[in-house]
Scaffold this motif. Structure first.
Motif, PDB file in Angstrom:
ATOM      1  N   LEU A 261       0.896  -1.126   0.011  1.00 37.46           N
ATOM      2  CA  LEU A 261      -0.020  -0.037   0.193  1.00 37.46           C
ATOM      3  C   LEU A 261       0.745   1.187   0.054  1.00 37.46           C
ATOM      4  O   LEU A 261       0.535   2.285  -0.565  1.00 37.46           O
ATOM      5  N   TYR A 262       1.948   1.017   0.566  1.00 38.72           N
ATOM      6  CA  TYR A 262       3.167   2.339   0.713  1.00 38.72           C
ATOM      7  C   TYR A 262       3.579   2.606  -0.775  1.00 38.72           C
ATOM      8  O   TYR A 262       3.539   3.735  -1.044  1.00 38.72           O
ATOM      9  N   LYS A 263       3.824   1.458  -1.557  1.00 38.15           N
ATOM     10  CA  LYS A 263       4.190   1.620  -2.658  1.00 38.15           C
ATOM     11  C   LYS A 263       3.100   1.991  -3.871  1.00 38.15           C
ATOM     12  O   LYS A 263       3.329   2.521  -4.983  1.00 38.15           O
ATOM     13  N   LEU A 264       1.874   1.967  -3.414  1.00 43.39           N
ATOM     14  CA  LEU A 264       0.941   2.043  -4.281  1.00 43.39           C
ATOM     15  C   LEU A 264       0.196   3.554  -4.071  1.00 43.39           C
ATOM     16  O   LEU A 264       0.023   3.939  -3.282  1.00 43.39           O
ATOM     17  N   ASP A 265       0.435   4.277  -5.445  1.00 36.28           N
ATOM     18  CA  ASP A 265       0.055   5.578  -5.470  1.00 36.28           C
ATOM     19  C   ASP A 265      -1.344   5.602  -5.641  1.00 36.28           C
ATOM     20  O   ASP A 265      -2.044   4.783  -6.329  1.00 36.28           O
ATOM     21  N   HIS A 266      -2.029   6.865  -5.148  1.00 33.25           N
ATOM     22  CA  HIS A 266      -3.351   6.803  -5.451  1.00 33.25           C
ATOM     23  C   HIS A 266      -3.896   6.703  -6.840  1.00 33.25           C
ATOM     24  O   HIS A 266      -4.910   6.046  -7.094  1.00 33.25           O
TER      25      HIS A 266
ATOM     26  N   LYS B 249     -12.278   2.218   9.786  1.00 35.95           N
ATOM     27  CA  LYS B 249     -10.914   2.654   9.372  1.00 35.95           C
ATOM     28  C   LYS B 249     -10.010   1.733   8.831  1.00 35.95           C
ATOM     29  O   LYS B 249      -8.766   1.746   9.235  1.00 35.95           O
ATOM     30  N   ILE B 250     -10.476   0.831   7.848  1.00 36.78           N
ATOM     31  CA  ILE B 250      -9.506  -0.092   7.161  1.00 36.78           C
ATOM     32  C   ILE B 250      -8.774   1.136   6.296  1.00 36.78           C
ATOM     33  O   ILE B 250      -9.397   2.130   5.648  1.00 36.78           O
ATOM     34  N   PRO B 251      -7.397   0.861   6.128  1.00 37.53           N
ATOM     35  CA  PRO B 251      -6.784   1.929   4.956  1.00 37.53           C
ATOM     36  C   PRO B 251      -7.463   2.312   3.870  1.00 37.53           C
ATOM     37  O   PRO B 251      -8.073   1.206   3.112  1.00 37.53           O
TER      38      PRO B 251
ATOM     39  N   THR C 165      -9.732  -0.140   0.878  1.00 41.09           N
ATOM     40  CA  THR C 165     -11.127  -0.195   0.493  1.00 41.09           C
ATOM     41  C   THR C 165     -11.320   0.307  -0.967  1.00 41.09           C
ATOM     42  O   THR C 165     -12.437  -0.145  -1.450  1.00 41.09           O
ATOM     43  N   HIS C 166     -10.690   1.382  -1.311  1.00 45.24           N
ATOM     44  CA  HIS C 166     -10.818   1.525  -2.698  1.00 45.24           C
ATOM     45  C   HIS C 166     -10.509   0.338  -3.714  1.00 45.24           C
ATOM     46  O   HIS C 166     -11.248   0.224  -4.594  1.00 45.24           O
ATOM     47  N   LEU C 167      -9.356  -0.230  -3.564  1.00 41.95           N
ATOM     48  CA  LEU C 167      -8.929  -1.470  -4.100  1.00 41.95           C
ATOM     49  C   LEU C 167      -9.991  -2.614  -4.263  1.00 41.95           C
ATOM     50  O   LEU C 167     -10.574  -3.069  -5.354  1.00 41.95           O
ATOM     51  N   PHE C 168     -10.670  -2.787  -2.967  1.00 39.28           N
ATOM     52  CA  PHE C 168     -11.713  -3.522  -2.778  1.00 39.28           C
ATOM     53  C   PHE C 168     -13.083  -3.236  -3.813  1.00 39.28           C
ATOM     54  O   PHE C 168     -13.572  -4.027  -4.622  1.00 39.28           O
ATOM     55  N   LEU C 169     -13.375  -1.911  -3.525  1.00 45.20           N
ATOM     56  CA  LEU C 169     -14.580  -1.541  -4.505  1.00 45.20           C
ATOM     57  C   LEU C 169     -14.282  -1.461  -5.896  1.00 45.20           C
ATOM     58  O   LEU C 169     -15.218  -1.817  -6.715  1.00 45.20           O
ATOM     59  N   PHE C 170     -13.113  -0.908  -6.416  1.00 51.93           N
ATOM     60  CA  PHE C 170     -12.942  -0.964  -7.513  1.00 51.93           C
ATOM     61  C   PHE C 170     -12.906  -2.454  -8.310  1.00 51.93           C
ATOM     62  O   PHE C 170     -13.453  -2.692  -9.336  1.00 51.93           O
ATOM     63  N   THR C 171     -12.239  -3.365  -7.436  1.00 51.39           N
ATOM     64  CA  THR C 171     -12.214  -4.600  -7.905  1.00 51.39           C
ATOM     65  C   THR C 171     -13.663  -5.313  -8.014  1.00 51.39           C
ATOM     66  O   THR C 171     -13.948  -5.935  -9.164  1.00 51.39           O
ATOM     67  N   ILE C 172     -14.449  -5.188  -7.073  1.00 52.11           N
ATOM     68  CA  ILE C 172     -15.734  -5.734  -7.163  1.00 52.11           C
ATOM     69  C   ILE C 172     -16.592  -5.238  -8.240  1.00 52.11           C
ATOM     70  O   ILE C 172     -17.409  -5.997  -9.150  1.00 52.11           O
TER      71      ILE C 172
END
Lengths: 199, 249
Positions: free
Chosen positions: A28-33, B139-141, B145-152
């Motif tokens: 996650l640290y390596k992952l840019d927005h 309060k999950i990073p 959560t963005h990764l989760f929402l995009f993936t689904i």
């Protein structure tokens, strides 16, 4: 290739969770927005690709593709696999929630190693046969190491699981061959069509 | 299979606050996985069954889901009684079935089924996208959560894409078999899915930037704790602590 719920002991679950957590935090640290949509969409495509059933003799196997995932995603493969495995658990009951840490680590560690070991080679070479060969090795290596980690997780729970680990490892040998052949063609195709992806 | 996938319904369980359900699931699943006491395991299994009935889960669906797990459990039953050291209770030719191995297989089967029942009942009844929003509130990073929402969201899109490509293969008379042509074709199919995913990712990012995306999602789903959520949480917590007490003592 998932370990199901209820099998592993507390210490193994904890070790897996801690190791995965470190990988996820670093990923996650390596992952840019800006990269979030890319990583998510590639993992969605990999998730769908892993549902394809490939014929193997009279039976069929399904792909795992963690080698390719590692080449494309690098360290971000850790959070990506966490999400994919949550979906596997929720939609198909493959793996599960308490074993997420162990399963994530078993799949993502070989992927990251593939990224470091094979990315330079794949990037540099131009010859089709070398690319295909590299793909075969990536497929063999990533699945082989994943099975080894899986066996180790079972064995650390108790020596009585050695038999089960052996059966699982043996039944995955053909998967390694299929995975190698498929990974080889994927890399050859990507190199011809979109060399920038592997660059 | 999409971000809307879940077991629909209108039971008490369905209407609970997803955040409470996530926390209760974590407590119950991990205590099941870590317990070695058959009284505790049995009680947790009964709690899971009660919750499943309470949620009015379609019986056939639950059986189908548990069947997949229990096929693997069957393998354990065939191997573990022979490989676990301990006093033998039965001989099959020269192979000894140990009592410890049978108990171990039983414990694993109960644990596996209980855990799957718990998360199918409590999390399977929440829409996947709502689950993502609830995780964000716990309060999950944010990136996760963005990764989760995009993936689904995009799993559905790529499943359609895959079906489209398979139809294209079928119209060209492709018949999968055990040969190198099949493997090459499937390899190209996977590679095509990947190139399309990367192209789509670029378009999605451009569209989002155009709308001012700066790495933050505004979660519009509002969760409110009601007295029923509180009651469910407190009762579950009570059961959880009693079982921990039994396990330790």
């Amino acid at each position: 290739m998932h370990i199901s719920e209820g099998i592993l002991g507390g210490p193994v679950l904890l070790t897996g969770a801690v190791l995965s957590m470190s990988g996820i935090v670093y990923g996650l640290y390596k992952l840019d927005h800006d990269q979030v949509p890319k990583v998510a969409i590639v993992s969605a495509a990999l998730f769908v690709a892993s549902l394809i059933h490939i014929p193997l003799g009279p039976a069929n196997v399904h792909l795992i593709l963690n080698g390719i995932a590692g080449l494309l995603l690098g360290w971000t493969v850790f959070p990506a696999y966490l999400v994919v495995l949550v979906l596997h658990a929720m939609l198909f009951q493959f793996g599960g929630l308490t074993v997420l840490g162990v399963n994530t680590f078993n799949l993502a560690l070989p992927a990251v190693l593939c990224y470091y070991f094979f990315k330079p080679l794949v990037r540099r070479t131009e010859r089709k046969s070398v690319l295909f060969g590299a793909g075969v090795v990536i497929g063999f290596f990533s699945i082989g190491l994943s099975i080894f980690c899986l066996g180790l997780s079972l064995y650390s729970t108790g020596p009585e699981f050695l038999g089960v680990a052996g059966i699982i490892a043996f039944s995955h040998l053909p998967v390694m061959v299929v995975e190698g052949a498929i990974t080889g063609s994927v890399i050859v195709f990507l190199h011809q069509v979109r060399p920038d992806i592997l660059g | 299979m999409s971000c809307m996938t879940y077991i629909a319904g209108d039971s008490v369980i369905h209407r609970l606050d997803p955040r409470v359900k996530i926390l209760v699931t974590i407590c119950f699943t991990f205590s099941t996985a870590l317990s070695n006491n058959f009284i505790v395991l049995g009680s947790l299994f009964i709690v899971a069954l009660i919750l499943a009935f309470w949620a009015h889960l379609p019986v056939r669906l639950v059986i189908k889901r548990l069947l997949r797990l229990n096929l693997f459990m069957l393998l354990l039953w065939f191997v573990l009684p022979f490989t676990t050291p301990g006093a033998a209770v039965f001989y099959l030719h020269s192979w000894a079935l140990s009592e410890a191995g049978i108990w171990l297989s039983l414990a694993i089967t109960v644990k596996g089924n209980t855990i799957v029942l718990f998360y199918t009942t409590l999390l399977g009844t929440v829409e996947l996208s709502v689950l993502g929003h609830a995780l964000a509130q716990l309060k999950i990073p944010a990136k996760l959560t963005h990764l989760f929402l995009f993936t689904i969201r995009y799993v559905d899109v790529f499943h359609h894409e895959y079906e489209r490509l398979s139809r294209a293969l079928k119209t060209r008379c492709f018949q999968p078999g055990f040969n190198s042509h099949t493997y090459r074709t499937y390899g190209y199919l996977v590679a095509l899915l990947l190139t399309r995913s990367l192209d789509r990712a670029e378009r999605v990012l451009a569209a989002m930037k155009c709308r001012g995306y700066q790495g933050k999602f505004y979660i519009l789903t509002r969760f409110a704790m009601r007295s029923s959520d509180l009651l469910f949480g407190v009762v579950s917590g009570f059961i959880f602590f009693i079982l921990i007490w039994i396990e330790i003592s």
